[in-house]
Design a protein around this motif. Structure first.
Motif, PDB file in Angstrom:
ATOM      1  N   VAL A 295      -2.300 -60.283 -63.962  1.00 27.78           N
ATOM      2  CA  VAL A 295      -3.361 -59.273 -63.875  1.00 27.78           C
ATOM      3  C   VAL A 295      -4.479 -59.747 -62.945  1.00 27.78           C
ATOM      4  CG1 VAL A 295      -5.182 -58.149 -65.195  1.00 27.78           C
ATOM      5  CG2 VAL A 295      -2.883 -58.205 -66.108  1.00 27.78           C
ATOM      6  N   LEU A 296      -4.821 -61.012 -63.074  1.00 28.57           N
ATOM      7  CA  LEU A 296      -5.922 -61.556 -62.272  1.00 28.57           C
ATOM      8  C   LEU A 296      -5.591 -61.526 -60.771  1.00 28.57           C
ATOM      9  CD1 LEU A 296      -8.672 -62.849 -62.956  1.00 28.57           C
ATOM     10  CD2 LEU A 296      -7.585 -65.074 -62.744  1.00 28.57           C
ATOM     11  N   ARG A 297      -4.395 -62.013 -60.431  1.00 27.47           N
ATOM     12  CA  ARG A 297      -4.005 -62.025 -59.009  1.00 27.47           C
ATOM     13  C   ARG A 297      -3.975 -60.598 -58.456  1.00 27.47           C
ATOM     14  NH1 ARG A 297       0.747 -65.529 -60.687  1.00 27.47           N
ATOM     15  NH2 ARG A 297       0.028 -67.677 -60.480  1.00 27.47           N
ATOM     16  N   LEU A 298      -3.336 -59.700 -59.226  1.00 25.62           N
ATOM     17  CA  LEU A 298      -3.156 -58.339 -58.719  1.00 25.62           C
ATOM     18  C   LEU A 298      -4.497 -57.611 -58.579  1.00 25.62           C
ATOM     19  CD1 LEU A 298      -0.763 -56.761 -57.780  1.00 25.62           C
ATOM     20  CD2 LEU A 298      -0.480 -55.825 -60.057  1.00 25.62           C
ATOM     21  N   TYR A 299      -5.402 -57.862 -59.511  1.00 29.56           N
ATOM     22  CA  TYR A 299      -6.720 -57.215 -59.469  1.00 29.56           C
ATOM     23  C   TYR A 299      -7.435 -57.571 -58.164  1.00 29.56           C
ATOM     24  CZ  TYR A 299     -11.572 -56.223 -60.875  1.00 29.56           C
ATOM     25  OH  TYR A 299     -12.856 -55.754 -60.941  1.00 29.56           O
ATOM     26  N   TYR A 300      -7.391 -58.847 -57.795  1.00 34.22           N
ATOM     27  CA  TYR A 300      -8.086 -59.238 -56.564  1.00 34.22           C
ATOM     28  C   TYR A 300      -7.289 -58.866 -55.313  1.00 34.22           C
ATOM     29  CZ  TYR A 300     -11.849 -61.302 -59.138  1.00 34.22           C
ATOM     30  OH  TYR A 300     -12.947 -61.448 -59.946  1.00 34.22           O
TER      31      TYR A 300
ATOM     32  N   GLU B 108      -7.165 -49.198 -62.113  1.00 31.06           N
ATOM     33  CA  GLU B 108      -6.139 -48.136 -62.166  1.00 31.06           C
ATOM     34  C   GLU B 108      -4.860 -48.580 -61.466  1.00 31.06           C
ATOM     35  OE1 GLU B 108      -9.223 -47.749 -61.124  1.00 31.06           O
ATOM     36  OE2 GLU B 108     -10.175 -46.083 -62.186  1.00 31.06           O
ATOM     37  N   GLU B 109      -5.033 -49.156 -60.276  1.00 35.06           N
ATOM     38  CA  GLU B 109      -3.860 -49.552 -59.502  1.00 35.06           C
ATOM     39  C   GLU B 109      -3.103 -50.690 -60.207  1.00 35.06           C
ATOM     40  OE1 GLU B 109      -2.938 -47.792 -57.104  1.00 35.06           O
ATOM     41  OE2 GLU B 109      -1.419 -48.971 -56.060  1.00 35.06           O
ATOM     42  N   VAL B 110      -3.852 -51.639 -60.759  1.00 37.68           N
ATOM     43  CA  VAL B 110      -3.206 -52.743 -61.489  1.00 37.68           C
ATOM     44  C   VAL B 110      -2.439 -52.182 -62.689  1.00 37.68           C
ATOM     45  CG1 VAL B 110      -3.619 -54.838 -62.855  1.00 37.68           C
ATOM     46  CG2 VAL B 110      -4.912 -54.449 -60.747  1.00 37.68           C
ATOM     47  N   ALA B 111      -3.054 -51.239 -63.404  1.00 35.01           N
ATOM     48  CA  ALA B 111      -2.405 -50.635 -64.572  1.00 35.01           C
ATOM     49  C   ALA B 111      -1.111 -49.925 -64.165  1.00 35.01           C
ATOM     50  CB  ALA B 111      -3.365 -49.651 -65.246  1.00 35.01           C
ATOM     51  N   ARG B 112      -1.178 -49.186 -63.050  1.00 34.25           N
ATOM     52  CA  ARG B 112       0.014 -48.474 -62.561  1.00 34.25           C
ATOM     53  C   ARG B 112       1.110 -49.461 -62.171  1.00 34.25           C
ATOM     54  NH1 ARG B 112      -2.995 -44.350 -60.268  1.00 34.25           N
ATOM     55  NH2 ARG B 112      -3.453 -45.570 -58.409  1.00 34.25           N
TER      56      ARG B 112
ATOM     57  N   LEU C 268       1.619 -52.621 -62.984  1.00 32.97           N
ATOM     58  CA  LEU C 268       2.189 -53.449 -64.055  1.00 32.97           C
ATOM     59  C   LEU C 268       2.655 -52.608 -65.240  1.00 32.97           C
ATOM     60  CD1 LEU C 268      -0.255 -56.499 -64.041  1.00 32.97           C
ATOM     61  CD2 LEU C 268       2.102 -56.462 -63.254  1.00 32.97           C
ATOM     62  N   ASP C 269       2.451 -51.288 -65.146  1.00 36.98           N
ATOM     63  CA  ASP C 269       2.821 -50.357 -66.218  1.00 36.98           C
ATOM     64  C   ASP C 269       2.170 -50.754 -67.543  1.00 36.98           C
ATOM     65  OD1 ASP C 269       4.049 -48.130 -67.283  1.00 36.98           O
ATOM     66  OD2 ASP C 269       5.868 -49.218 -67.857  1.00 36.98           O
ATOM     67  N   LEU C 270       0.863 -50.946 -67.463  1.00 29.71           N
ATOM     68  CA  LEU C 270       0.081 -51.304 -68.659  1.00 29.71           C
ATOM     69  C   LEU C 270      -1.032 -50.273 -68.830  1.00 29.71           C
ATOM     70  CD1 LEU C 270      -0.428 -55.156 -68.075  1.00 29.71           C
ATOM     71  CD2 LEU C 270       1.046 -54.105 -69.797  1.00 29.71           C
ATOM     72  N   PRO C 271      -1.475 -50.047 -70.084  1.00 26.68           N
ATOM     73  CA  PRO C 271      -2.641 -49.175 -70.271  1.00 26.68           C
ATOM     74  C   PRO C 271      -3.867 -49.821 -69.629  1.00 26.68           C
ATOM     75  CG  PRO C 271      -1.505 -49.593 -72.349  1.00 26.68           C
ATOM     76  CD  PRO C 271      -0.916 -50.526 -71.352  1.00 26.68           C
ATOM     77  N   MET C 272      -4.764 -48.992 -69.142  1.00 23.13           N
ATOM     78  CA  MET C 272      -5.940 -49.516 -68.437  1.00 23.13           C
ATOM     79  C   MET C 272      -6.779 -50.422 -69.342  1.00 23.13           C
ATOM     80  SD  MET C 272      -7.861 -47.930 -65.510  1.00 23.13           S
ATOM     81  CE  MET C 272      -8.737 -46.502 -66.056  1.00 23.13           C
ATOM     82  N   GLY C 273      -6.892 -50.048 -70.621  1.00 26.18           N
ATOM     83  CA  GLY C 273      -7.670 -50.876 -71.556  1.00 26.18           C
ATOM     84  C   GLY C 273      -7.073 -52.278 -71.673  1.00 26.18           C
ATOM     85  N   THR C 274      -5.748 -52.346 -71.673  1.00 28.58           N
ATOM     86  CA  THR C 274      -5.073 -53.650 -71.762  1.00 28.58           C
ATOM     87  C   THR C 274      -5.363 -54.482 -70.515  1.00 28.58           C
ATOM     88  OG1 THR C 274      -3.318 -52.589 -73.032  1.00 28.58           O
ATOM     89  CG2 THR C 274      -2.817 -54.747 -72.091  1.00 28.58           C
ATOM     90  N   VAL C 275      -5.346 -53.815 -69.356  1.00 28.87           N
ATOM     91  CA  VAL C 275      -5.634 -54.520 -68.098  1.00 28.87           C
ATOM     92  C   VAL C 275      -7.030 -55.119 -68.155  1.00 28.87           C
ATOM     93  CG1 VAL C 275      -6.072 -54.203 -65.624  1.00 28.87           C
ATOM     94  CG2 VAL C 275      -4.043 -53.197 -66.666  1.00 28.87           C
ATOM     95  N   LYS C 276      -7.995 -54.330 -68.610  1.00 27.74           N
ATOM     96  CA  LYS C 276      -9.381 -54.818 -68.674  1.00 27.74           C
ATOM     97  C   LYS C 276      -9.490 -56.007 -69.627  1.00 27.74           C
ATOM     98  CE  LYS C 276     -11.835 -50.594 -67.462  1.00 27.74           C
ATOM     99  NZ  LYS C 276     -12.687 -49.498 -67.908  1.00 27.74           N
ATOM    100  N   THR C 277      -8.862 -55.867 -70.786  1.00 23.02           N
ATOM    101  CA  THR C 277      -8.925 -56.945 -71.776  1.00 23.02           C
ATOM    102  C   THR C 277      -8.310 -58.231 -71.223  1.00 23.02           C
ATOM    103  OG1 THR C 277      -8.751 -55.315 -73.531  1.00 23.02           O
ATOM    104  CG2 THR C 277      -8.259 -57.586 -74.136  1.00 23.02           C
ATOM    105  N   LEU C 278      -7.113 -58.102 -70.626  1.00 21.67           N
ATOM    106  CA  LEU C 278      -6.434 -59.290 -70.091  1.00 21.67           C
ATOM    107  C   LEU C 278      -7.267 -59.932 -68.982  1.00 21.67           C
ATOM    108  CD1 LEU C 278      -2.742 -57.958 -69.898  1.00 21.67           C
ATOM    109  CD2 LEU C 278      -3.619 -59.701 -71.460  1.00 21.67           C
ATOM    110  N   LEU C 279      -7.845 -59.075 -68.159  1.00 22.89           N
ATOM    111  CA  LEU C 279      -8.633 -59.583 -67.031  1.00 22.89           C
ATOM    112  C   LEU C 279      -9.868 -60.338 -67.523  1.00 22.89           C
ATOM    113  CD1 LEU C 279      -8.656 -59.496 -63.938  1.00 22.89           C
ATOM    114  CD2 LEU C 279     -10.081 -57.474 -64.093  1.00 22.89           C
TER     115      LEU C 279
END
Lengths: 141, 181
Positions: free
Chosen positions: B133-138, B145-149, B151-162
């Motif tokens: 998540v960290l690599r993809l976000y940067y 949104e793009e990271v969630a799409r 990695l096929d994860l809910p946006m809330g999960t992406v934020k939490t993991l990040l």
């Protein structure tokens, strides 16, 4: 080193996405809390380093080159059947020639007559041509 | 762009559709692969494998999902397969010090250390979900949104993991214990 205030940890980690009012509250707290100040500084340093490390990553040109080579290799035309057909015709000729030699050197060994050998050779050649035409059509398809 | 690719597919022009797809998606495919496998050489292998799988399946793509969802799914699978194969190779040659040293060098995304710490090495030590998540976000211009799409994860999960990944890295930098959420 002391621990950052748990209330502000997540806010600091997601600082970029905060609304203005939340940012102001976080800024005010960080200004008077050494532990949260250290965390904010570490997160800022990290953000800079991570942007430098991963920002602007593009696919290397070698990816397209390798893909192009792989695709052209996978879609090469099927090998031509002509050499196999020529082999078949040559073997037919050899068999017929062998038969003729046996026929003339030791006529008693074989019951084949010359016309039978000619007919066999003709049938094999025509068969070879038919197979050649069929194989060429298959290859084009 | 996806509409144009679909038009080509509907009219049976698979090669044209694929060329357009490569032009439009190869950057994202490579970045997604890099986020998952963590080093450039493996990411290139994974991206190539993904593109080959896409090429083979493109003519049969019927649009049950969006094209990008389908592409990202294939890329994630190809990346995980490539990573597993790489680990299996590494495990089978563990006794060779030269191989170990090379693996160590290649396990990082980038070599040069910055401002006293090597962020690529630090990220490589995180658990896979965090580092991906960290690599993809940067790499994806900080778009949740793009990271969630991808990695096929809910946006809330992406934020939490990040957030957890950042806090874990910050804890390593400051030497402080930062409470894990």
């Amino acid at each position: 080193m002391s621990t950052a205030c748990s209330e502000f940890e997540n806010l600091l980690a997601g600082y970029d996405a905060l609304e203005a009012s939340q940012r102001a509250r976080v800024d005010a707290h960080v200004a008077q809390c050494a532990a949260c100040g250290a965390l904010a500084q570490a997160l800022s340093d990290l953000g800079t380093a991570l942007s430098a490390e991963y920002g602007g990553v593009c696919a290397p040109a070698s990816l397209a080159d390798r893909l192009g080579r792989r695709l052209s290799r996978d879609s090469l035309p099927k090998p031509s059947p002509v050499p196999e057909i020529l082999d078949m015709v040559a073997w037919s000729a050899l068999v017929c020639a062998g038969g003729l030699v046996v026929r003339f050197v030791a006529p008693s060994v074989t019951a084949f007559t010359a016309p039978m050998l000619y007919a066999t050779a003709g049938a094999l050649t025509l068969g070879g041509l038919a197979v050649a035409l069929w194989a060429l059509r298959e290859n084009e398809a | 762009m996806e509409d144009l690719i679909r038009q080509h597919l509907e009219q049976g022009r698979t090669r044209e559709a694929f060329d357009l797809l490569v032009e439009s998606f190869q950057g994202r495919i490579y970045r997604l692969a890099l986020a998952i496998v963590g080093n450039r050489a493996l990411a290139e292998d994974a991206a190539q494998e993904a593109l080959l799988r896409i090429w083979k399946g493109l003519a049969g793509f019927r649009g049950g999902s969006t094209l990008s969802t389908w592409i990202y799914s294939i890329t994630r699978n190809a990346s995980l397969t490539t990573l597993a194969a790489s680990r299996a190779r590494a495990a089978s040659s563990m006794e060779d010090p030269a191989v170990l040293a090379a693996a160590e060098r290649h396990s990082r995304v980038d070599a040069p250390a910055r401002a006293g710490f090597d962020v690529g090495a630090l990220v490589g030590q995180l658990r896979p979900q965090y580092s991906q998540v960290l690599r993809l976000y940067y790499m994806q211009e900080r778009s949740y949104e793009e990271v969630a799409r991808m990695l096929d994860l809910p946006m809330g999960t992406v934020k939490t993991l990040l957030h957890r990944a950042k806090l874990e890295l910050a804890a390593q930098l400051t030497g402080a214990w930062v409470k894990k959420v």
